[in-house]
Design a protein around this motif. Structure first.
Motif, PDB file in Angstrom:
ATOM      1  N   ARG A 162     -14.211  12.990  10.125  1.00 44.35           N
ATOM      2  CA  ARG A 162     -15.351  12.198  10.080  1.00 44.35           C
ATOM      3  C   ARG A 162     -15.412  11.057  10.062  1.00 44.35           C
ATOM      4  O   ARG A 162     -14.641  10.042   9.428  1.00 44.35           O
ATOM      5  N   LEU A 163     -16.160  10.542  10.934  1.00 48.55           N
ATOM      6  CA  LEU A 163     -16.582   9.099  10.913  1.00 48.55           C
ATOM      7  C   LEU A 163     -18.003   8.609  10.750  1.00 48.55           C
ATOM      8  O   LEU A 163     -18.813   9.223  11.117  1.00 48.55           O
ATOM      9  N   ALA A 164     -18.197   7.985   9.611  1.00 49.91           N
ATOM     10  CA  ALA A 164     -19.420   7.544   9.051  1.00 49.91           C
ATOM     11  C   ALA A 164     -19.772   6.122   9.067  1.00 49.91           C
ATOM     12  O   ALA A 164     -18.901   5.376   8.648  1.00 49.91           O
ATOM     13  N   PHE A 165     -21.096   5.604   9.311  1.00 52.23           N
ATOM     14  CA  PHE A 165     -21.497   4.302   8.988  1.00 52.23           C
ATOM     15  C   PHE A 165     -22.313   4.336   7.831  1.00 52.23           C
ATOM     16  O   PHE A 165     -23.521   5.089   7.789  1.00 52.23           O
ATOM     17  N   VAL A 166     -21.799   3.809   6.717  1.00 50.74           N
ATOM     18  CA  VAL A 166     -22.312   4.008   5.254  1.00 50.74           C
ATOM     19  C   VAL A 166     -23.164   2.580   5.070  1.00 50.74           C
ATOM     20  O   VAL A 166     -22.421   1.648   5.233  1.00 50.74           O
ATOM     21  N   ASP A 167     -24.268   2.659   4.333  1.00 49.85           N
ATOM     22  CA  ASP A 167     -24.850   1.593   3.964  1.00 49.85           C
ATOM     23  C   ASP A 167     -24.532   1.061   2.560  1.00 49.85           C
ATOM     24  O   ASP A 167     -23.532   1.624   1.872  1.00 49.85           O
ATOM     25  N   ALA A 168     -25.061   0.135   2.171  1.00 51.51           N
ATOM     26  CA  ALA A 168     -24.677  -0.783   0.919  1.00 51.51           C
ATOM     27  C   ALA A 168     -24.923   0.368  -0.511  1.00 51.51           C
ATOM     28  O   ALA A 168     -24.225   0.098  -1.307  1.00 51.51           O
ATOM     29  N   SER A 169     -25.831   1.270  -0.173  1.00 57.66           N
ATOM     30  CA  SER A 169     -26.151   2.202  -1.388  1.00 57.66           C
ATOM     31  C   SER A 169     -25.043   3.209  -1.256  1.00 57.66           C
ATOM     32  O   SER A 169     -25.029   4.286  -2.246  1.00 57.66           O
ATOM     33  N   GLY A 170     -24.482   3.405  -0.224  1.00 61.15           N
ATOM     34  CA  GLY A 170     -23.319   4.507  -0.196  1.00 61.15           C
ATOM     35  C   GLY A 170     -23.781   5.514   0.766  1.00 61.15           C
ATOM     36  O   GLY A 170     -23.184   6.676   0.858  1.00 61.15           O
ATOM     37  N   ALA A 171     -24.952   5.731   1.178  1.00 58.46           N
ATOM     38  CA  ALA A 171     -25.570   6.779   2.075  1.00 58.46           C
ATOM     39  C   ALA A 171     -25.176   6.448   3.505  1.00 58.46           C
ATOM     40  O   ALA A 171     -24.951   5.607   4.043  1.00 58.46           O
ATOM     41  N   ALA A 172     -24.475   7.744   3.963  1.00 59.08           N
ATOM     42  CA  ALA A 172     -23.914   7.713   5.564  1.00 59.08           C
ATOM     43  C   ALA A 172     -25.199   7.789   6.198  1.00 59.08           C
ATOM     44  O   ALA A 172     -26.043   8.678   6.201  1.00 59.08           O
ATOM     45  N   ARG A 173     -25.431   6.610   7.033  1.00 62.61           N
ATOM     46  CA  ARG A 173     -26.565   6.745   7.859  1.00 62.61           C
ATOM     47  C   ARG A 173     -26.471   7.335   9.366  1.00 62.61           C
ATOM     48  O   ARG A 173     -27.161   7.845   9.900  1.00 62.61           O
ATOM     49  N   LYS A 174     -25.225   7.174   9.816  1.00 65.25           N
ATOM     50  CA  LYS A 174     -24.822   7.841  10.997  1.00 65.25           C
ATOM     51  C   LYS A 174     -23.496   8.445  10.831  1.00 65.25           C
ATOM     52  O   LYS A 174     -22.542   7.956  10.262  1.00 65.25           O
ATOM     53  N   THR A 175     -23.346   9.900  11.151  1.00 64.15           N
ATOM     54  CA  THR A 175     -21.992  10.492  11.198  1.00 64.15           C
ATOM     55  C   THR A 175     -21.462  11.153  12.375  1.00 64.15           C
ATOM     56  O   THR A 175     -22.403  11.835  13.028  1.00 64.15           O
ATOM     57  N   LEU A 176     -20.313  11.133  12.828  1.00 64.58           N
ATOM     58  CA  LEU A 176     -19.643  12.101  13.739  1.00 64.58           C
ATOM     59  C   LEU A 176     -18.689  12.605  13.188  1.00 64.58           C
ATOM     60  O   LEU A 176     -17.925  12.185  12.274  1.00 64.58           O
ATOM     61  N   SER A 177     -18.416  13.923  13.687  1.00 59.79           N
ATOM     62  CA  SER A 177     -17.391  14.719  12.842  1.00 59.79           C
ATOM     63  C   SER A 177     -16.775  15.677  14.048  1.00 59.79           C
ATOM     64  O   SER A 177     -17.345  15.872  15.128  1.00 59.79           O
ATOM     65  N   GLY A 229     -26.376   1.299  16.416  1.00 58.71           N
ATOM     66  CA  GLY A 229     -27.337   1.007  15.305  1.00 58.71           C
ATOM     67  C   GLY A 229     -28.254   2.233  14.643  1.00 58.71           C
ATOM     68  O   GLY A 229     -28.904   2.065  13.641  1.00 58.71           O
ATOM     69  N   LYS A 230     -28.580   2.991  15.829  1.00 58.33           N
ATOM     70  CA  LYS A 230     -29.295   4.315  15.136  1.00 58.33           C
ATOM     71  C   LYS A 230     -28.810   5.251  14.333  1.00 58.33           C
ATOM     72  O   LYS A 230     -27.598   5.503  14.395  1.00 58.33           O
ATOM     73  N   GLY A 231     -29.389   5.383  13.184  1.00 62.43           N
ATOM     74  CA  GLY A 231     -28.940   6.617  12.190  1.00 62.43           C
ATOM     75  C   GLY A 231     -29.093   8.112  12.893  1.00 62.43           C
ATOM     76  O   GLY A 231     -29.418   8.206  14.123  1.00 62.43           O
ATOM     77  N   ASP A 232     -28.745   8.986  12.021  1.00 61.33           N
ATOM     78  CA  ASP A 232     -28.829  10.377  12.503  1.00 61.33           C
ATOM     79  C   ASP A 232     -30.283  10.562  12.653  1.00 61.33           C
ATOM     80  O   ASP A 232     -30.643  11.766  13.345  1.00 61.33           O
ATOM     81  N   ASP A 233     -31.016  10.124  11.865  1.00 61.85           N
ATOM     82  CA  ASP A 233     -32.193  10.150  12.258  1.00 61.85           C
ATOM     83  C   ASP A 233     -33.301   9.459  13.375  1.00 61.85           C
ATOM     84  O   ASP A 233     -34.367   9.487  13.594  1.00 61.85           O
ATOM     85  N   GLY A 234     -32.596   8.680  14.026  1.00 57.30           N
ATOM     86  CA  GLY A 234     -33.017   7.830  15.048  1.00 57.30           C
ATOM     87  C   GLY A 234     -33.472   6.496  14.635  1.00 57.30           C
ATOM     88  O   GLY A 234     -33.706   5.502  15.739  1.00 57.30           O
ATOM     89  N   ALA A 235     -33.767   6.351  13.298  1.00 54.18           N
ATOM     90  CA  ALA A 235     -34.269   4.924  12.826  1.00 54.18           C
ATOM     91  C   ALA A 235     -33.049   3.888  12.738  1.00 54.18           C
ATOM     92  O   ALA A 235     -31.813   4.407  12.747  1.00 54.18           O
ATOM     93  N   VAL A 236     -33.357   2.731  12.949  1.00 56.57           N
ATOM     94  CA  VAL A 236     -32.468   1.575  12.926  1.00 56.57           C
ATOM     95  C   VAL A 236     -32.966   0.752  11.613  1.00 56.57           C
ATOM     96  O   VAL A 236     -34.071   0.340  11.283  1.00 56.57           O
ATOM     97  N   VAL A 237     -31.946   0.733  10.533  1.00 57.06           N
ATOM     98  CA  VAL A 237     -32.419   0.369   9.256  1.00 57.06           C
ATOM     99  C   VAL A 237     -31.425  -0.992   9.046  1.00 57.06           C
ATOM    100  O   VAL A 237     -30.139  -0.849   9.216  1.00 57.06           O
ATOM    101  N   GLN A 238     -31.904  -2.051   8.785  1.00 57.59           N
ATOM    102  CA  GLN A 238     -31.312  -3.186   8.300  1.00 57.59           C
ATOM    103  C   GLN A 238     -30.272  -3.158   7.159  1.00 57.59           C
ATOM    104  O   GLN A 238     -30.680  -2.431   6.220  1.00 57.59           O
ATOM    105  N   GLY A 239     -29.304  -4.178   7.145  1.00 59.61           N
ATOM    106  CA  GLY A 239     -28.532  -4.133   5.978  1.00 59.61           C
ATOM    107  C   GLY A 239     -27.127  -4.314   6.251  1.00 59.61           C
ATOM    108  O   GLY A 239     -26.385  -4.411   7.533  1.00 59.61           O
ATOM    109  N   GLN A 240     -26.330  -4.015   5.137  1.00 60.11           N
ATOM    110  CA  GLN A 240     -24.870  -4.291   5.268  1.00 60.11           C
ATOM    111  C   GLN A 240     -24.234  -2.699   5.407  1.00 60.11           C
ATOM    112  O   GLN A 240     -24.718  -1.900   4.755  1.00 60.11           O
TER     113      GLN A 240
END
Length: 201
Positions: A29-44, A59-70
């Protein structure tokens, strides 16, 4: 960091993955995780051969949105015998918006005539951005209206520029780069522009 905004500058982020122990892999599982610990984009996947050696993220999450942040990219590999291996990247920034600016000048009317009253113009600058700032420029223009046509013609009169974050306050004595003094009872146009490390303006 990167800025997925379609301007051709740092629009994607590349992540490389290496798994030394490939025998007995149950899943990855490869996940792009935001500062709150939520996985915004996941491949597995279940086969290690399906894990790309290099992945480019738009930069697009699993929902298709681009969310700014770390963010942090986290690779997790589970083995059939129950072992788990995990690797993380250093934190990086997803920043697709330009710096936010605030600006004020005072006094509204100034008179650089050395009488000790309103001889200088104070320019207060405020800049906020997720990323490091690259370059900035503050230009003051002299505007002339051509007789007959009514067309406005601008001439660069004075300019400040630099790299990184600008000073919070600039002071102008009313003179041009060549030492010319402003014209009396005349309006001068200013433009403030800034660019961050990922090309956002």
């Amino acid at each position: 960091g990167f800025s997925p905004n379609g301007d051709g500058v740092a629009d994607t982020l590349s992540v490389s993955s290496i798994v030394n122990q490939k025998d007995g892999v149950a899943s990855w599982r490869l996940a792009f995780v935001d500062a709150s610990g939520a996985a915004r984009k996941t491949l597995s996947g279940t086969a290690i051969a399906s894990l790309p050696a290099k992945l480019t993220w738009d930069g697009k999450g699993d929902d298709g949105a681009v969310v700014q942040g770390q963010y942090t990219a986290v690779l997790t590999v589970d083995y059939r015998k129950g072992d788990r291996a995990e690797a993380k990247t250093a934190a990086f920034t997803l920043d697709s918006e330009g710096p936010r600016l605030s600006l004020s000048v005072g006094p509204q009317y100034f008179s650089p005539d050395n009488d000790g009253v309103d001889d200088e113009l104070k320019v207060s600058l405020g800049v906020a951005d997720l990323s490091a700032l690259d370059t900035w420029r503050f230009d003051i223009y002299e505007v002339a209206v051509q007789e007959g046509s009514g067309d406005r013609k601008e001439r660069l009169f004075f300019s400040w520029n630099g790299r990184g974050r600008p000073a919070e306050r600039l002071t102008w004595d009313g003179r041009s780069q060549r030492g010319e003094l402003v014209e009396a009872a005349t309006d001068y146009v200013y433009r403030f522009s800034i660019q961050d490390a990922w090309g956002n303006k």
